[in-house]
Each structure stands twice: as C-alpha cells, then as structure tokens.
Write a protein that holds these residues in place. Structure first.
Motif, PDB file in Angstrom:
ATOM      1  N   UNK A   1       0.828  -1.205   0.000  1.00  0.00           N
ATOM      2  CA  UNK A   1       0.000   0.000   0.000  1.00  0.00           C
ATOM      3  C   UNK A   1       0.867   1.261   0.000  1.00  0.00           C
ATOM      4  N   UNK A   2       1.959   1.214   0.738  1.00  0.00           N
ATOM      5  CA  UNK A   2       2.859   2.368   0.795  1.00  0.00           C
ATOM      6  C   UNK A   2       3.484   2.636  -0.574  1.00  0.00           C
ATOM      7  N   UNK A   3       3.981   1.571  -1.207  1.00  0.00           N
ATOM      8  CA  UNK A   3       4.577   1.719  -2.540  1.00  0.00           C
ATOM      9  C   UNK A   3       3.544   2.248  -3.536  1.00  0.00           C
ATOM     10  N   UNK A   4       2.335   1.709  -3.462  1.00  0.00           N
ATOM     11  CA  UNK A   4       1.287   2.110  -4.393  1.00  0.00           C
ATOM     12  C   UNK A   4       0.950   3.591  -4.234  1.00  0.00           C
ATOM     13  N   UNK A   5       0.775   4.027  -3.013  1.00  0.00           N
ATOM     14  CA  UNK A   5       0.432   5.423  -2.740  1.00  0.00           C
ATOM     15  C   UNK A   5       1.547   6.372  -3.156  1.00  0.00           C
ATOM     16  N   UNK A   6       2.783   5.890  -3.114  1.00  0.00           N
ATOM     17  CA  UNK A   6       3.927   6.723  -3.488  1.00  0.00           C
ATOM     18  C   UNK A   6       4.235   6.653  -4.980  1.00  0.00           C
ATOM     19  N   UNK A   7       3.434   5.879  -5.725  1.00  0.00           N
ATOM     20  CA  UNK A   7       3.650   5.777  -7.161  1.00  0.00           C
ATOM     21  C   UNK A   7       4.791   4.858  -7.553  1.00  0.00           C
ATOM     22  N   UNK A   8       5.258   4.028  -6.617  1.00  0.00           N
ATOM     23  CA  UNK A   8       6.306   3.052  -6.910  1.00  0.00           C
ATOM     24  C   UNK A   8       5.624   1.750  -7.345  1.00  0.00           C
ATOM     25  N   UNK A   9       5.107   1.794  -8.573  1.00  0.00           N
ATOM     26  CA  UNK A   9       4.214   0.731  -9.018  1.00  0.00           C
ATOM     27  C   UNK A   9       4.915  -0.604  -9.257  1.00  0.00           C
ATOM     28  N   UNK A  10       6.182  -0.585  -9.634  1.00  0.00           N
ATOM     29  CA  UNK A  10       6.892  -1.852  -9.825  1.00  0.00           C
ATOM     30  C   UNK A  10       7.010  -2.595  -8.503  1.00  0.00           C
ATOM     31  N   UNK A  11       7.481  -1.899  -7.469  1.00  0.00           N
ATOM     32  CA  UNK A  11       7.625  -2.522  -6.157  1.00  0.00           C
ATOM     33  C   UNK A  11       6.264  -2.969  -5.616  1.00  0.00           C
ATOM     34  N   UNK A  12       5.244  -2.123  -5.839  1.00  0.00           N
ATOM     35  CA  UNK A  12       3.896  -2.464  -5.374  1.00  0.00           C
ATOM     36  C   UNK A  12       3.367  -3.702  -6.086  1.00  0.00           C
ATOM     37  N   UNK A  13       3.582  -3.783  -7.393  1.00  0.00           N
ATOM     38  CA  UNK A  13       3.021  -4.896  -8.169  1.00  0.00           C
ATOM     39  C   UNK A  13       3.593  -6.235  -7.738  1.00  0.00           C
ATOM     40  N   UNK A  14       4.871  -6.249  -7.392  1.00  0.00           N
ATOM     41  CA  UNK A  14       5.507  -7.505  -6.951  1.00  0.00           C
ATOM     42  C   UNK A  14       4.827  -8.024  -5.686  1.00  0.00           C
ATOM     43  N   UNK A  15       4.636  -7.141  -4.721  1.00  0.00           N
ATOM     44  CA  UNK A  15       4.020  -7.538  -3.449  1.00  0.00           C
ATOM     45  C   UNK A  15       2.530  -7.826  -3.608  1.00  0.00           C
ATOM     46  N   UNK A  16       1.843  -7.034  -4.419  1.00  0.00           N
ATOM     47  CA  UNK A  16       0.400  -7.231  -4.611  1.00  0.00           C
ATOM     48  C   UNK A  16       0.109  -8.539  -5.344  1.00  0.00           C
ATOM     49  N   UNK A  17       0.949  -8.898  -6.288  1.00  0.00           N
ATOM     50  CA  UNK A  17       0.794 -10.184  -6.964  1.00  0.00           C
ATOM     51  C   UNK A  17       0.934 -11.328  -5.964  1.00  0.00           C
ATOM     52  N   UNK A  18       1.932 -11.214  -5.113  1.00  0.00           N
ATOM     53  CA  UNK A  18       2.154 -12.235  -4.074  1.00  0.00           C
ATOM     54  C   UNK A  18       0.953 -12.333  -3.137  1.00  0.00           C
ATOM     55  N   UNK A  19       0.440 -11.183  -2.714  1.00  0.00           N
ATOM     56  CA  UNK A  19      -0.696 -11.170  -1.798  1.00  0.00           C
ATOM     57  C   UNK A  19      -1.955 -11.728  -2.467  1.00  0.00           C
ATOM     58  N   UNK A  20      -2.180 -11.351  -3.731  1.00  0.00           N
ATOM     59  CA  UNK A  20      -3.364 -11.846  -4.435  1.00  0.00           C
ATOM     60  C   UNK A  20      -3.296 -13.359  -4.634  1.00  0.00           C
ATOM     61  N   UNK A  21      -2.141 -13.852  -5.029  1.00  0.00           N
ATOM     62  CA  UNK A  21      -1.997 -15.289  -5.273  1.00  0.00           C
ATOM     63  C   UNK A  21      -2.208 -16.117  -4.014  1.00  0.00           C
ATOM     64  N   UNK A  22      -1.877 -15.538  -2.879  1.00  0.00           N
ATOM     65  CA  UNK A  22      -2.017 -16.291  -1.625  1.00  0.00           C
ATOM     66  C   UNK A  22      -3.407 -16.155  -1.004  1.00  0.00           C
ATOM     67  N   UNK A  23      -4.132 -15.080  -1.359  1.00  0.00           N
ATOM     68  CA  UNK A  23      -5.430 -14.838  -0.709  1.00  0.00           C
ATOM     69  C   UNK A  23      -6.612 -14.824  -1.677  1.00  0.00           C
TER      70      UNK A  23
END
Length: 230
Positions: free
Chosen positions: A29-51
């Motif tokens: 969420x922090x990366x996303x809000x700061x516009x660091x979309x590459x870093x955000x996408x890596x973590x969000x993909x991981x979170x989505x795949x697990x949940x």
C-alpha cells in the motif's frame, strides 16, 4: 509431548506467515500510494496469489497498467476470466486493458457484458460501480447504478451515490433531476438539496434548469392524477 511440539510448531509457523503477510500488505500500500508501481506490483501479486482477495487484484492490475505492462495485464485478466467467469472484477479488468490499448469495440463489449450480468444484489452492484469509479470511469459507474435500479426494481436505491457522482462531475442537469425524483420519497433530502444547488448554481441559466425540471415533474404528476382508474 511430540504432538504438543508439532502443534506449537504449526501455530508458530502460521503466526510468522500472518506477520509477513501484514508486512507485505503495509509495504504494498505504501509503494502504491507513493507511485512506486513496480515494487507495489511484486508484493500485490504475491498477496493476491495467496489470498485471492479482489482488493489486492484491483491494485495489482492498476499497477501493471500504470507501468504500461498491457500485454501482461491482458494475459492475466483472460486467465482469471476463464477460471472465474462469474467474477465481474476480472471481466471489468479485461475491458479496462482493451480500453488502454485503444481497442474500444472490445472494451465496450466487455463493459456491456458486465452491466447486462449485474446480480440482483445491492452490495455487488455497488462494488462494481466503485470499481468503475476507482479508475475514473464515472459514466460507467452511473450506468451501473441506473442498471442496478432496474435489476432490483427499486428507483430509490443508490440515490446518495448518484447524487455524489453528479455533484463531482458538476452535471447540474442530472443532479437537479435526481434530487427532484428523490424528494417525493425522501423529503428529508430537501435541506441538502437546497444547500448543494445553491452552492453549485452560478447564474440564471442554472436556475432555469431547476425551473424546467420542476415544471416537467408537476405536469407529469398532474397527468397521472387525472388518469381514470378502471
């Protein structure tokens, strides 16, 4: 004793997994809000795949679009639509990437499919509209609420949401119309209507919009009043 140790081990492992998930979520969420979309996408993909949580999906998908990874986004959406054809999140995501790629006919077809398959569920309809709103497709959010009224056979539902969008868009005609239509069943809205309209009206032309809408409503009611009952 051995059994107790195994139980404690699994409990500890679950605790560590949950703690790591919370850390990943906070960072994503922090990366996303700061516009660091590459870093955000890596973590969000991981979170989505697990949940399989659609909130993570929406943010992950938006991150991919922000990064212009449109081919990846299309491939992911198609896979998820095939796996979950009733999940409107994925149909909307596919439509969105078509729109980003300039494939307007394909996008409109997918959007129409979403609207035509709205469930008779107020919460789900609101969820679909909010997704449209989240990527600034305000007209589609409006269409969702209006179609939702038809599906639910309830002209009163979604009044507050529509008023909010019309006000945000500064669509004075539709804002006036929505207030007039709502006041018959929701007279408690009158103080709000007076306050909002006096705030956004700028000149006599705006007041003529109100006058015309009120006259139209009056004539309609008068006509209905004199229709004989057989």
């Amino acid at each position: 004793m051995r059994k107790l140790i195994l139980i404690l081990f699994f409990c500890y492992s679950s605790f560590l997994s949950l703690a790591q998930s919370n850390v990943d979520e906070g960072l994503a969420f922090q990366y996303y809000q700061q516009g660091q979309y590459h870093e955000a996408s890596v973590l969000l993909e991981k979170l989505f795949n697990s949940t399989k949580n659609d909130t993570y999906f929406d943010l992950w998908y938006t991150s991919l679009i922000k990064l212009k990874k449109l081919e990846d986004a299309e491939r992911i959406a198609k896979r998820l639509v095939k796996q979950n054809p009733k999940n409107l999140h994925y149909t909307m995501a596919l439509a969105r990437v078509y729109q980003e790629k300039g494939q307007i006919d394909a996008a409109n077809k997918a959007y129409a499919e979403t609207l035509n398959n709205l469930p008779a569920d107020e919460f789900k309809i609101r969820e679909v509209a909010n997704i449209f709103y989240s990527f600034q497709a305000y007209d589609l959010a409006i269409s969702t609420f209006l179609q939702g009224r038809k599906v639910l056979n309830n002209e009163k539902v979604f009044t507050y949401e529509l008023l909010s969008i019309y006000r945000f868009k500064k669509d004075k005609n539709m804002l006036v119309q929505e207030y007039i239509n709502a006041l018959g069943q929701m007279p408690e809205l009158l103080p709000q209507a007076e306050s909002v309209l006096s705030t956004i009206f700028e000149d006599n032309a705006d007041y003529l919009i109100l006058q015309s809408a009120l006259l139209k409503k009056y004539r309609k009611n008068l006509k209905l009043k004199f229709i004989p009952n057989f």
